[in-house]
Scaffold this motif. Structure first.
Motif, PDB file in Angstrom:
ATOM      1  N   CYS A  42       0.776  -1.473  -0.123  1.00 30.26           N
ATOM      2  CA  CYS A  42       0.143   0.012   0.005  1.00 30.26           C
ATOM      3  C   CYS A  42       0.838   1.160  -0.112  1.00 30.26           C
ATOM      4  O   CYS A  42       2.090   1.108   0.435  1.00 30.26           O
ATOM      5  CB  CYS A  42      -1.043  -0.138   1.092  1.00 30.26           C
ATOM      6  N   VAL A  43       0.381   2.427  -0.359  1.00 32.55           N
ATOM      7  CA  VAL A  43       1.014   3.558  -0.602  1.00 32.55           C
ATOM      8  C   VAL A  43       0.539   4.379   0.715  1.00 32.55           C
ATOM      9  O   VAL A  43      -0.457   4.534   1.434  1.00 32.55           O
ATOM     10  CB  VAL A  43       0.515   4.432  -1.703  1.00 32.55           C
ATOM     11  N   CYS A 367      -7.746   0.013   3.218  1.00 31.67           N
ATOM     12  CA  CYS A 367      -8.199   1.026   2.454  1.00 31.67           C
ATOM     13  C   CYS A 367      -7.216   1.883   1.496  1.00 31.67           C
ATOM     14  O   CYS A 367      -7.680   2.645   0.787  1.00 31.67           O
ATOM     15  CB  CYS A 367      -8.739   1.754   3.459  1.00 31.67           C
ATOM     16  N   ARG A 368      -6.027   1.950   1.830  1.00 33.34           N
ATOM     17  CA  ARG A 368      -5.237   2.599   1.083  1.00 33.34           C
ATOM     18  C   ARG A 368      -4.733   2.095  -0.332  1.00 33.34           C
ATOM     19  O   ARG A 368      -5.045   1.055  -0.594  1.00 33.34           O
ATOM     20  CB  ARG A 368      -3.765   2.873   1.849  1.00 33.34           C
ATOM     21  N   PRO A 369      -4.436   3.001  -1.176  1.00 30.40           N
ATOM     22  CA  PRO A 369      -4.212   2.769  -2.729  1.00 30.40           C
ATOM     23  C   PRO A 369      -2.960   1.805  -2.207  1.00 30.40           C
ATOM     24  O   PRO A 369      -2.197   1.463  -1.676  1.00 30.40           O
ATOM     25  CB  PRO A 369      -3.516   4.065  -3.092  1.00 30.40           C
ATOM     26  N   ASN A 383     -10.262   4.712  -5.925  1.00 30.17           N
ATOM     27  CA  ASN A 383      -9.984   5.820  -5.311  1.00 30.17           C
ATOM     28  C   ASN A 383     -10.157   5.740  -3.680  1.00 30.17           C
ATOM     29  O   ASN A 383     -10.754   6.681  -3.081  1.00 30.17           O
ATOM     30  CB  ASN A 383     -10.810   7.126  -5.457  1.00 30.17           C
ATOM     31  N   PRO A 384      -9.500   4.592  -2.828  1.00 23.96           N
ATOM     32  CA  PRO A 384      -9.479   4.428  -1.630  1.00 23.96           C
ATOM     33  C   PRO A 384      -8.407   5.503  -0.929  1.00 23.96           C
ATOM     34  O   PRO A 384      -7.659   6.334  -1.886  1.00 23.96           O
ATOM     35  CB  PRO A 384      -8.773   3.025  -1.340  1.00 23.96           C
ATOM     36  N   GLY A 385      -8.731   5.679   0.286  1.00 21.31           N
ATOM     37  CA  GLY A 385      -8.001   6.606   1.101  1.00 21.31           C
ATOM     38  C   GLY A 385      -7.516   5.912   2.502  1.00 21.31           C
ATOM     39  O   GLY A 385      -7.800   4.744   2.660  1.00 21.31           O
ATOM     40  N   ASP A 487     -19.944   7.702   1.189  1.00 22.16           N
ATOM     41  CA  ASP A 487     -19.040   6.433   1.158  1.00 22.16           C
ATOM     42  C   ASP A 487     -17.849   6.929   0.280  1.00 22.16           C
ATOM     43  O   ASP A 487     -17.599   7.304  -0.600  1.00 22.16           O
ATOM     44  CB  ASP A 487     -19.547   5.301   0.266  1.00 22.16           C
ATOM     45  N   PRO A 488     -16.621   7.408   1.316  1.00 24.06           N
ATOM     46  CA  PRO A 488     -15.445   7.907   0.698  1.00 24.06           C
ATOM     47  C   PRO A 488     -14.764   6.911  -0.042  1.00 24.06           C
ATOM     48  O   PRO A 488     -13.760   7.183  -0.830  1.00 24.06           O
ATOM     49  CB  PRO A 488     -14.749   8.156   1.972  1.00 24.06           C
ATOM     50  N   TYR A 489     -14.885   5.642  -0.324  1.00 22.92           N
ATOM     51  CA  TYR A 489     -14.100   4.892  -1.020  1.00 22.92           C
ATOM     52  C   TYR A 489     -14.777   4.354  -2.315  1.00 22.92           C
ATOM     53  O   TYR A 489     -14.173   4.266  -3.257  1.00 22.92           O
ATOM     54  CB  TYR A 489     -13.969   3.495  -0.342  1.00 22.92           C
TER      55      TYR A 489
END
Length: 543
Positions: A42-43, A367-369, A383-385, A487-489
């Motif tokens: 993940c980033v 959840c991260r990219p 576009n996860p965060g 939904d932020p994801y």
């Protein structure tokens, strides 16, 4: 004098009985399961800082500590590969490079240069005041069937001990059979090495990656239980023998959230509790978070073991494009519906209301990219965060949780859970058919102003004549099919034509098991028509 001696003996016996009967508590209410691999898949904010594996591990633990997490369980090398200076298995990286024809990865380079990620982990936990647990995956099967960095020499040299020796059977059957003592002994050697050489606070035995541990056709229920009971007892003895300064080292187990699985696979948490071996049990859905729980049954079965309720990064996942297909190695190339803030707080509230002693976060950082070939890890195309880390400190605040809006769900997984026991969806409807579901809800302590129930089909479907009842109260169809909460994801949410929604009278919802009955009352008069329900959710709005 004789009476005095007898009195002292009785007093001593009473003290021993009280100590044994007293509930074994752990000094944390929030546990973070750190798989280690998310550091490189993940980033993160430190991704471009050119840190070595040990420095990245420390950076990640410091990030976790700032969120209110009190304990971290590190899964080092999937329970197979030494991310530390191992005397038991010192030549893995040299052997693996020769076996695979590849250069060592970032973890391997760090260890070959003298680094030790277990010592790094202990050091940063002490620095941050965290409880340091080593989580041992007892039969992880990632990379099995491939020339992978995750495959150990022991596994390759013991192919004849596999449960299923075909190229790529399903997870659970790829690994080595615990019927053979040498397989069990290998895991005990890792436990012994960690306990003897590192100042850890405890060991967590991860039975979820991946059961079953035996060829069921070759073993009986009693044999499976006896082998696993002996293993847990042996781990307890190692922990006690190596304890420092008279302080008890914790023994945790990560086990399934469905009791129906236990007899078949040899898990006897009640016996482990009765013997005083276990300090805590992580009650796990494995991968997709589930509100549904059997915490009351677990509490009755293992009254002296602290129960930790696990939440993950997602509630549903799709099929994989590459798994099981020769020549494709995309890894985690699938989509997931992520855990939003409302889902996290809802699940935590239900867990506390049903009597848990703590909560655990598993895979939550996914959840991260991602950085993999297909542009995603666990749904990253959407576009996860960051996970909702600002909420982590609130997940143990029972009073605050009880006042929040709530988002419940009944979910689907592409394999329908392990052996079909874990998940009830999908189900198929034809004209005039119906299905009934149970959904455990604990409504907010403040007034609920509105409630909505929404259903998602596997495919886009025409407008159908659904009848939905909650606790025998008939719901009213509405034309509001958007997401119930922001939904932020946005992963694996599908098309709006897969959905239908209903107004739910808040007074119909009870604290406890809610009966939801769904009937397809008016569908196409076609013998070939069917609709598959894959996701059902309920929103309770407080403002």
């Amino acid at each position: 004098m004789k009476k005095k001696t007898i009195l002292l003996i009785l007093l001593a016996i009473g003290c021993v009985w009280f100590a044994a009967a007293e509930k074994r508590t752990v000094p944390f209410k929030m546990l973070f399961n750190h798989d280690g691999t998310y550091l490189h898949t993940c980033v993160h904010e430190w991704t471009d800082q050119k840190l070595n594996a040990g420095e990245q591990l420390k950076a990640s633990v410091r990030e976790i500590a700032a969120t209110g997490v009190e304990a971290v369980a590190l899964s080092a090398g999937n329970g197979e590969i030494p991310w530390w200076q191992s005397k038991f298995y010192p030549d893995h990286w040299e052997w693996n490079a020769q076996y695979t024809g590849r250069k060592p990865d970032a973890y391997g380079r760090y260890v070959m240069d003298g680094g030790d990620m277990v010592q790094d982990f202990v050091d940063v936990c002490r620095e941050q005041g965290l409880t340091a647990i080593m989580s041992l995956r007892l039969k992880d099967e990632h990379g099995v069937g491939e020339k992978s960095v995750w495959v150990s020499k022991f596994f390759i040299e013991n192919q004849h001990l596999r449960i299923d020796d075909r190229h790529a059977p399903i997870f659970g059957y790829r690994g080595l059979d615990w019927m053979y003592p040498r397989v069990v002994a290998q895991k005990l050697n890792y436990v012994r090495e960690w306990c003897e050489n590192y100042d850890i606070d405890g060991i967590e035995l991860d039975f979820m990656r991946f059961f079953p541990f035996f060829n069921e056709e070759m073993t009986s229920d009693a044999q499976r239980r006896r082998i696993l009971d002996q293993f847990v007892e042996d781990v307890r003895k190692i922990l006690d023998k190596t304890a420092r300064d008279g302080k008890r080292r914790y023994l945790g187990v990560r086990v399934p959230n469905r009791l129906s699985m236990y007899k078949r696979f040899g898990f006897d948490l009640g016996y482990w509790d009765q013997q005083g071996w276990t300090d805590y049990a992580v009650i796990s859905p494995s991968y997709c978070s589930q509100v549904e729980n059997e915490l009351a049954k677990f509490r009755a079965w293992a009254p002296d073991t602290s129960l930790i309720f696990e939440m993950t990064h997602c509630v549903t996942r799709s099929t994989s494009l590459s798994w099981g297909r020769p020549g494709l190695t995309g890894g985690d190339d699938y989509q997931v519906r992520f855990m939003t803030p409302e889902r996290l707080t809802t699940m935590a509230n239900v867990a506390w209301e049903r009597g848990c002693d703590g909560v655990s976060l598993f895979n939550i950082m996914y959840c991260r990219p991602g950085k993999r070939k297909y542009g995603q890890v666990h749904g990253g195309n959407y576009n996860p965060g960051d996970p909702a880390m600002d909420l982590f400190p609130k997940l143990t605040d029972k009073e605050w949780l009880a006042k929040q809006p709530q988002h419940y769900w009944i979910n689907w997984w592409w394999k329908s859970g392990y052996f079909g026991d874990q998940f009830v969806l999908p189900v198929t409807f034809v004209n005039l058919s119906e299905h009934t579901f149970d959904l455990d809800m604990s409504p907010p302590s403040v007034p609920v102003k509105r409630a909505v129930l929404r259903m998602q089909m596997v495919e886009r479907t025409p407008k159908l004549g659904w009848e939905v009842f909650v606790n025998d109260v008939k719901l009213t169809p509405i034309d509001e099919r958007d997401e119930l909460f922001s939904d932020p994801y946005g992963g694996f949410t599908g098309h709006i034509d897969q959905y239908c929604a209903f107004e739910l009278p808040p007074s119909a919802v009870i604290d406890g098991q809610n009966k939801i009955r769904v009937r397809l009352a008016d569908g196409p008069l076609n013998d070939q028509f069917s609709a598959d329900l894959m996701h059902l959710e309920v929103a309770l709005y407080t403002d």
